[in-house]
Motif scaffolding. Structure first.
Motif, PDB file in Angstrom:
ATOM      1  N   ILE A  10       0.810  -1.202  -0.076  1.00 38.41           N
ATOM      2  CA  ILE A  10       0.003   0.135  -0.241  1.00 38.41           C
ATOM      3  C   ILE A  10       0.808   1.453  -0.042  1.00 38.41           C
ATOM      4  O   ILE A  10       1.840   1.409   0.660  1.00 38.41           O
ATOM      5  N   VAL A  11       0.427   2.146  -0.996  1.00 36.96           N
ATOM      6  CA  VAL A  11       1.219   3.318  -1.043  1.00 36.96           C
ATOM      7  C   VAL A  11       0.866   4.312   0.166  1.00 36.96           C
ATOM      8  O   VAL A  11      -0.288   4.556   0.123  1.00 36.96           O
ATOM      9  N   LEU A  12       1.640   4.997   0.886  1.00 34.20           N
ATOM     10  CA  LEU A  12       1.575   5.812   1.829  1.00 34.20           C
ATOM     11  C   LEU A  12       1.845   7.224   1.471  1.00 34.20           C
ATOM     12  O   LEU A  12       2.681   7.566   0.678  1.00 34.20           O
ATOM     13  N   TYR A  13       1.002   8.227   2.102  1.00 30.82           N
ATOM     14  CA  TYR A  13       1.245   9.513   1.812  1.00 30.82           C
ATOM     15  C   TYR A  13       2.587   9.802   2.502  1.00 30.82           C
ATOM     16  O   TYR A  13       3.038   9.406   3.505  1.00 30.82           O
ATOM     17  N   PRO A  14       3.341  10.866   1.762  1.00 29.14           N
ATOM     18  CA  PRO A  14       3.042  11.754   0.650  1.00 29.14           C
ATOM     19  C   PRO A  14       3.521  11.324  -0.568  1.00 29.14           C
ATOM     20  O   PRO A  14       3.901  12.074  -1.572  1.00 29.14           O
ATOM     21  N   ASN A  15       3.419  10.087  -1.026  1.00 32.11           N
ATOM     22  CA  ASN A  15       3.336   9.600  -2.528  1.00 32.11           C
ATOM     23  C   ASN A  15       2.812  10.536  -3.452  1.00 32.11           C
ATOM     24  O   ASN A  15       1.517  10.571  -3.080  1.00 32.11           O
ATOM     25  N   GLU A  16       3.449  10.904  -4.421  1.00 24.97           N
ATOM     26  CA  GLU A  16       2.613  11.892  -5.253  1.00 24.97           C
ATOM     27  C   GLU A  16       1.571  11.357  -6.200  1.00 24.97           C
ATOM     28  O   GLU A  16       0.588  11.955  -6.344  1.00 24.97           O
ATOM     29  N   ILE A  17       1.534   9.898  -6.320  1.00 23.29           N
ATOM     30  CA  ILE A  17       0.527   9.279  -6.961  1.00 23.29           C
ATOM     31  C   ILE A  17      -0.943   9.624  -6.199  1.00 23.29           C
ATOM     32  O   ILE A  17      -1.804   9.529  -6.901  1.00 23.29           O
ATOM     33  N   LEU A  18      -1.032   9.576  -4.947  1.00 22.20           N
ATOM     34  CA  LEU A  18      -2.193   9.639  -4.268  1.00 22.20           C
ATOM     35  C   LEU A  18      -2.990  11.095  -4.755  1.00 22.20           C
ATOM     36  O   LEU A  18      -4.057  11.234  -4.183  1.00 22.20           O
ATOM     37  N   GLU A  19      -2.297  12.092  -5.065  1.00 22.28           N
ATOM     38  CA  GLU A  19      -2.928  13.438  -5.463  1.00 22.28           C
ATOM     39  C   GLU A  19      -2.974  13.546  -7.086  1.00 22.28           C
ATOM     40  O   GLU A  19      -2.963  14.754  -7.513  1.00 22.28           O
ATOM     41  N   GLN A  20      -3.051  12.639  -7.643  1.00 16.53           N
ATOM     42  CA  GLN A  20      -3.098  12.724  -9.250  1.00 16.53           C
ATOM     43  C   GLN A  20      -4.365  12.247  -9.588  1.00 16.53           C
ATOM     44  O   GLN A  20      -5.127  11.109  -9.096  1.00 16.53           O
ATOM     45  N   GLU A  21      -5.118  13.021 -10.714  1.00 14.71           N
ATOM     46  CA  GLU A  21      -6.066  12.138 -11.520  1.00 14.71           C
ATOM     47  C   GLU A  21      -5.841  11.052 -12.091  1.00 14.71           C
ATOM     48  O   GLU A  21      -4.850  10.785 -12.748  1.00 14.71           O
ATOM     49  N   CYS A  22      -6.438  10.112 -11.921  1.00 15.02           N
ATOM     50  CA  CYS A  22      -6.208   8.856 -12.689  1.00 15.02           C
ATOM     51  C   CYS A  22      -6.850   8.706 -13.840  1.00 15.02           C
ATOM     52  O   CYS A  22      -8.005   9.248 -14.544  1.00 15.02           O
ATOM     53  N   GLU A  23      -6.461   7.667 -14.875  1.00 13.03           N
ATOM     54  CA  GLU A  23      -6.837   7.381 -16.165  1.00 13.03           C
ATOM     55  C   GLU A  23      -8.209   6.509 -16.040  1.00 13.03           C
ATOM     56  O   GLU A  23      -7.960   5.515 -15.251  1.00 13.03           O
ATOM     57  N   LYS A  24      -8.878   6.642 -17.087  1.00 17.49           N
ATOM     58  CA  LYS A  24      -9.951   5.755 -17.445  1.00 17.49           C
ATOM     59  C   LYS A  24      -9.355   4.102 -17.884  1.00 17.49           C
ATOM     60  O   LYS A  24      -8.468   4.128 -18.396  1.00 17.49           O
ATOM     61  N   VAL A  25     -10.022   3.231 -17.556  1.00 16.33           N
ATOM     62  CA  VAL A  25      -9.810   1.989 -17.955  1.00 16.33           C
ATOM     63  C   VAL A  25     -10.398   1.879 -19.307  1.00 16.33           C
ATOM     64  O   VAL A  25     -11.675   2.000 -19.476  1.00 16.33           O
ATOM     65  N   THR A  26      -9.669   1.140 -20.190  1.00 14.95           N
ATOM     66  CA  THR A  26     -10.048   0.765 -21.384  1.00 14.95           C
ATOM     67  C   THR A  26     -10.264  -0.618 -21.695  1.00 14.95           C
ATOM     68  O   THR A  26     -10.628  -1.387 -22.670  1.00 14.95           O
ATOM     69  N   ASP A  27      -9.082  -1.390 -21.036  1.00 17.63           N
ATOM     70  CA  ASP A  27      -9.289  -2.781 -21.274  1.00 17.63           C
ATOM     71  C   ASP A  27      -9.721  -3.695 -20.193  1.00 17.63           C
ATOM     72  O   ASP A  27      -9.269  -3.604 -18.992  1.00 17.63           O
ATOM     73  N   PHE A  28     -10.708  -4.333 -20.571  1.00 18.37           N
ATOM     74  CA  PHE A  28     -11.388  -5.120 -19.558  1.00 18.37           C
ATOM     75  C   PHE A  28     -10.984  -6.536 -19.832  1.00 18.37           C
ATOM     76  O   PHE A  28     -11.747  -7.443 -20.591  1.00 18.37           O
ATOM     77  N   ASP A  29      -9.916  -7.097 -19.258  1.00 16.25           N
ATOM     78  CA  ASP A  29      -9.271  -8.458 -19.718  1.00 16.25           C
ATOM     79  C   ASP A  29      -8.900  -9.093 -18.288  1.00 16.25           C
ATOM     80  O   ASP A  29      -9.300  -8.766 -17.055  1.00 16.25           O
TER      81      ASP A  29
ATOM     82  N   GLY B 113      -7.426  12.285  -7.255  1.00 14.46           N
ATOM     83  CA  GLY B 113      -6.558  12.817  -6.563  1.00 14.46           C
ATOM     84  C   GLY B 113      -6.699  13.498  -5.085  1.00 14.46           C
ATOM     85  O   GLY B 113      -6.212  14.520  -4.621  1.00 14.46           O
ATOM     86  N   VAL B 114      -7.988  13.508  -4.612  1.00 10.70           N
ATOM     87  CA  VAL B 114      -8.628  14.132  -3.621  1.00 10.70           C
ATOM     88  C   VAL B 114      -8.472  13.230  -2.097  1.00 10.70           C
ATOM     89  O   VAL B 114      -8.944  12.119  -2.085  1.00 10.70           O
ATOM     90  N   LEU B 115      -7.917  13.657  -1.331  1.00  8.05           N
ATOM     91  CA  LEU B 115      -7.550  12.967  -0.140  1.00  8.05           C
ATOM     92  C   LEU B 115      -8.485  13.317   0.809  1.00  8.05           C
ATOM     93  O   LEU B 115      -8.919  14.436   1.083  1.00  8.05           O
ATOM     94  N   PHE B 116      -8.856  12.312   1.816  1.00  9.70           N
ATOM     95  CA  PHE B 116      -9.772  12.834   2.843  1.00  9.70           C
ATOM     96  C   PHE B 116      -9.102  13.855   4.013  1.00  9.70           C
ATOM     97  O   PHE B 116     -10.165  14.332   4.406  1.00  9.70           O
ATOM     98  N   THR B 117      -7.993  13.750   3.936  1.00 12.24           N
ATOM     99  CA  THR B 117      -7.279  14.971   4.722  1.00 12.24           C
ATOM    100  C   THR B 117      -7.741  16.187   4.403  1.00 12.24           C
ATOM    101  O   THR B 117      -7.864  17.295   5.378  1.00 12.24           O
ATOM    102  N   THR B 118      -7.967  16.580   3.031  1.00 11.63           N
ATOM    103  CA  THR B 118      -8.526  17.711   2.794  1.00 11.63           C
ATOM    104  C   THR B 118      -9.789  17.952   3.015  1.00 11.63           C
ATOM    105  O   THR B 118     -10.327  19.405   2.924  1.00 11.63           O
TER     106      THR B 118
END
Length: 160
Positions: free
Chosen positions: A6-25, A139-144
């Motif tokens: 599990i990635v812990l804060y302050p890893n920057e990925i936690l505050e980034q917009e995620c990409e849509k999934v296109t491959d359902f495999d 990228g929105v954290l509950f701490t905000t």
């Protein structure tokens, strides 16, 4: 079964917009299973892909035996209603808990592991868990959203 780190804060990925999934495999199906196993092992009620280092719009929620596991891929909030305030924590913030206000009801549209669309309505704690995980995908954290942080003693009183 694979337990993922599990990635812990302050890893920057936690505050980034995620990409849509296109491959359902099969790879996605395996990932969802591993995310569920990781969430259960960590004693969580939800887990989003950025929390395991993936910038994808994927999350799982399982609050109890009555609702089963909810797999949300590319989820969108359609509507919300009401208000509730309560304690929240996050697997990416060990031992951090805070009072957070969220809608009491939520209606979402998402895709399942095969790419099929579904709608889901939830309220109370399930709505809170779903909204918490969807926030992660943007990228929105509950701490905000914390109005005040809770001590371990206060948290135990809330749960009693």
């Amino acid at each position: 079964m694979a337990i993922l780190p599990i990635v812990l804060y302050p890893n920057e990925i936690l505050e980034q917009e995620c990409e849509k999934v296109t491959d359902f495999d099969k790879k996605l199906a395996k990932l969802l299973t591993n995310m569920y196993d990781t969430m259960i092992e960590a004693d969580g009620v939800g887990l989003a892909a950025p929390q395991i280092g993936l910038k994808k719009q994927i999350a799982v929620v399982d609050i109890d035996d009555h609702h089963g596991t909810i797999e949300m891929i590319n989820p969108v909030v359609l509507e919300t209603d009401g208000k509730q305030a309560g304690p929240e924590g996050c697997l990416s913030f060990p031992d951090v808990y805070g009072e957070v206000e969220r809608p009491y009801k939520v209606k979402i549209k998402a895709q399942n592991r095969k790419g099929g669309f579904y709608e889901l309505e939830a309220e109370d704690f399930l709505a809170r868990a779903i909204l918490h995980e969807i926030d992660h995908l943007h990228g929105v954290l509950f701490t905000t959203k914390v109005s005040r942080y809770l001590t371990e003693e206060e948290l135990e009183k809330e749960e009693a």
